[in-house]
Design a protein around this motif. Structure first.
Motif, PDB file in Angstrom:
ATOM      1  N   LEU A 185       0.836  -1.208   0.000  1.00  6.64           N
ATOM      2  CA  LEU A 185       0.000   0.000   0.000  1.00  6.64           C
ATOM      3  C   LEU A 185       0.868   1.255   0.000  1.00  6.64           C
ATOM      4  CD1 LEU A 185      -2.752   1.457   0.311  1.00  6.64           C
ATOM      5  CD2 LEU A 185      -2.493   1.159   2.799  1.00  6.64           C
ATOM      6  N   MET A 186       0.730   2.082  -1.015  1.00  6.70           N
ATOM      7  CA  MET A 186       1.473   3.334  -1.076  1.00  6.70           C
ATOM      8  C   MET A 186       0.806   4.375  -0.189  1.00  6.70           C
ATOM      9  SD  MET A 186       4.028   5.015  -2.312  1.00  6.70           S
ATOM     10  CE  MET A 186       4.603   3.970  -3.660  1.00  6.70           C
ATOM     11  N   THR A 187       1.595   4.976   0.699  1.00 13.26           N
ATOM     12  CA  THR A 187       1.081   5.989   1.615  1.00 13.26           C
ATOM     13  C   THR A 187       1.842   7.300   1.432  1.00 13.26           C
ATOM     14  OG1 THR A 187       2.620   5.521   3.453  1.00 13.26           O
ATOM     15  CG2 THR A 187       0.658   4.140   3.282  1.00 13.26           C
ATOM     16  N   ASP A 188       1.239   8.383   1.912  1.00 13.85           N
ATOM     17  CA  ASP A 188       1.864   9.704   1.871  1.00 13.85           C
ATOM     18  C   ASP A 188       2.331  10.048   0.452  1.00 13.85           C
ATOM     19  OD1 ASP A 188       2.612  12.086   3.151  1.00 13.85           O
ATOM     20  OD2 ASP A 188       4.679  11.410   3.388  1.00 13.85           O
ATOM     21  N   TYR A 189       1.509   9.711  -0.513  1.00  8.86           N
ATOM     22  CA  TYR A 189       1.868   9.883  -1.924  1.00  8.86           C
ATOM     23  C   TYR A 189       1.553  11.304  -2.389  1.00  8.86           C
ATOM     24  CZ  TYR A 189       2.045   9.025  -6.958  1.00  8.86           C
ATOM     25  OH  TYR A 189       2.348   9.073  -8.299  1.00  8.86           O
ATOM     26  N   ASP A 190       2.579  12.019  -2.809  1.00  9.99           N
ATOM     27  CA  ASP A 190       2.419  13.390  -3.305  1.00  9.99           C
ATOM     28  C   ASP A 190       2.553  13.368  -4.822  1.00  9.99           C
ATOM     29  OD1 ASP A 190       2.409  16.058  -3.900  1.00  9.99           O
ATOM     30  OD2 ASP A 190       3.880  16.635  -2.374  1.00  9.99           O
ATOM     31  N   LYS A 191       1.419  13.429  -5.514  1.00  9.71           N
ATOM     32  CA  LYS A 191       1.414  13.300  -6.963  1.00  9.71           C
ATOM     33  C   LYS A 191       2.109  14.457  -7.668  1.00  9.71           C
ATOM     34  CE  LYS A 191      -3.231  15.323  -7.408  1.00  9.71           C
ATOM     35  NZ  LYS A 191      -4.622  15.075  -7.860  1.00  9.71           N
ATOM     36  N   ARG A 192       2.441  15.511  -6.923  1.00  9.18           N
ATOM     37  CA  ARG A 192       3.092  16.667  -7.527  1.00  9.18           C
ATOM     38  C   ARG A 192       4.590  16.478  -7.690  1.00  9.18           C
ATOM     39  NH1 ARG A 192       1.095  20.756  -3.021  1.00  9.18           N
ATOM     40  NH2 ARG A 192       1.982  18.989  -1.869  1.00  9.18           N
ATOM     41  N   THR A 193       5.155  15.449  -7.062  1.00  4.63           N
ATOM     42  CA  THR A 193       6.606  15.276  -7.082  1.00  4.63           C
ATOM     43  C   THR A 193       7.027  14.159  -8.033  1.00  4.63           C
ATOM     44  OG1 THR A 193       6.651  13.696  -5.241  1.00  4.63           O
ATOM     45  CG2 THR A 193       6.711  16.047  -4.687  1.00  4.63           C
ATOM     46  N   ASN A 194       8.146  14.374  -8.694  1.00  8.38           N
ATOM     47  CA  ASN A 194       8.680  13.368  -9.616  1.00  8.38           C
ATOM     48  C   ASN A 194       9.106  12.111  -8.877  1.00  8.38           C
ATOM     49  OD1 ASN A 194       8.318  14.946 -11.932  1.00  8.38           O
ATOM     50  ND2 ASN A 194      10.334  15.918 -11.719  1.00  8.38           N
ATOM     51  N   ILE A 195       9.690  12.286  -7.699  1.00 11.76           N
ATOM     52  CA  ILE A 195      10.202  11.127  -6.959  1.00 11.76           C
ATOM     53  C   ILE A 195       9.073  10.169  -6.595  1.00 11.76           C
ATOM     54  CG2 ILE A 195      10.082  12.257  -4.697  1.00 11.76           C
ATOM     55  CD1 ILE A 195      12.745   9.725  -5.884  1.00 11.76           C
ATOM     56  N   ALA A 196       7.912  10.716  -6.244  1.00 16.45           N
ATOM     57  CA  ALA A 196       6.773   9.861  -5.902  1.00 16.45           C
ATOM     58  C   ALA A 196       6.357   9.034  -7.114  1.00 16.45           C
ATOM     59  CB  ALA A 196       5.607  10.704  -5.404  1.00 16.45           C
TER      60      ALA A 196
END
Length: 266
Positions: A185-196
């Protein structure tokens, strides 16, 4: 009979406690599920958020696993979430890690399983929150469980945490052949960042169907709610965080109640 799920990852700070707490409320909202939270972490973070009246606490998971004469029914307390109860953790769990010796008493490993059996029919789901060290407490939790879930954050070293956890889970599945994988389960996912994006894509390439469809996106309100010992639904039902946990609840209900958990052989 309750579906028992352990949330674990050798890497700390991935959101296991937050997931258990908010998922319990989401299961109530989505399908009026009765949930029992079990805190197997000596830091007691889940207990601190969930238990309604701390002054009423007498018994804990420490008493449950260390004293064969203590029954689960005597360790259950009201929570702040409707339709949800909690068995709190205790700092004494650190002592249990040292004192409980399976080489002297192999049956001790199944104590959590045996203690939960008499109360399983009282709940739809039992969610077990573990600490990040893979030890006898984690093993007891997994031997008592039907499913496990591995939360991860979109960080470059997430693969390492999953790899170590999977090695440990391989042995747990030998001892509990019925144990099934709900997924990563992916958590704390920030779709604005390339690393995510990069980490999620890497995980999908490496683990395929094991990556859950649900994603817990970054939402500061989830953190603010935790600081107030509230679920995101109690803190602000308008927040995106509510959508994330409702989607997770639906996916878990589908996998558990339609028997869609993955059997991992590797």
């Amino acid at each position: 009979m309750a579906k028992i799920i352990t949330f674990l990852n050798v890497k700390g700070g991935v959101g296991k406690t937050t997931i258990c707490f908010n998922l319990a409320h989401a299961l109530k909202i989505i399908d009026d599920k009765k949930v029992l939270l079990v805190d197997m972490d000596h830091q007691e973070n889940l207990s601190g958020r969930a238990i309604k009246n701390r002054q009423e606490k007498n018994n804990s998971t420490y008493d449950l696993i260390s004293n064969e004469n203590v029954d689960a029914i005597n360790c259950i307390y009201d929570s702040r979430i409707p339709n949800t109860k909690v068995i709190p953790g205790d700092i004494e769990l650190q002592r249990a890690i040292k004192d409980l010796d399976p080489s002297m008493n192999p049956s001790i490993m199944n104590r959590m399983k045996e203690k939960l059996k008499p109360i399983e029919d009282s709940y739809d789901y039992i969610l077990i929150d573990t600490h990040p060290t893979l030890d006898i407490l984690s093993t007891m939790s997994l031997l008592a469980s039907d499913y496990y879930c591995v939360p991860v954050k979109p960080e470059p070293d997430s693969l390492v945490g999953i790899s170590i956890t999977d090695s440990y889970l391989k042995n747990a599945r030998k001892a509990n052949p019925g144990l099934k994988d709900l997924g990563i389960l992916m958590t704390d996912y920030d779709k604005r960042t390339n690393i995510a994006h990069e980490v999620l894509n890497t995980l999908k390439q490496r683990f395929g169907d094991r990556i859950m469809d649900s994603v817990i996106g970054r939402n500061v309100a989830i953190t603010n709610a935790a600081m107030k010992a509230q679920t995101i639904f109690q803190y602000d039902p308008r927040q995106n965080g509510c959508k994330y946990f409702k989607e997770l609840a639906r996916e878990i209900i589908n996998k558990c109640e339609n028997n869609n958990g993955l059997n991992q052989e590797s």
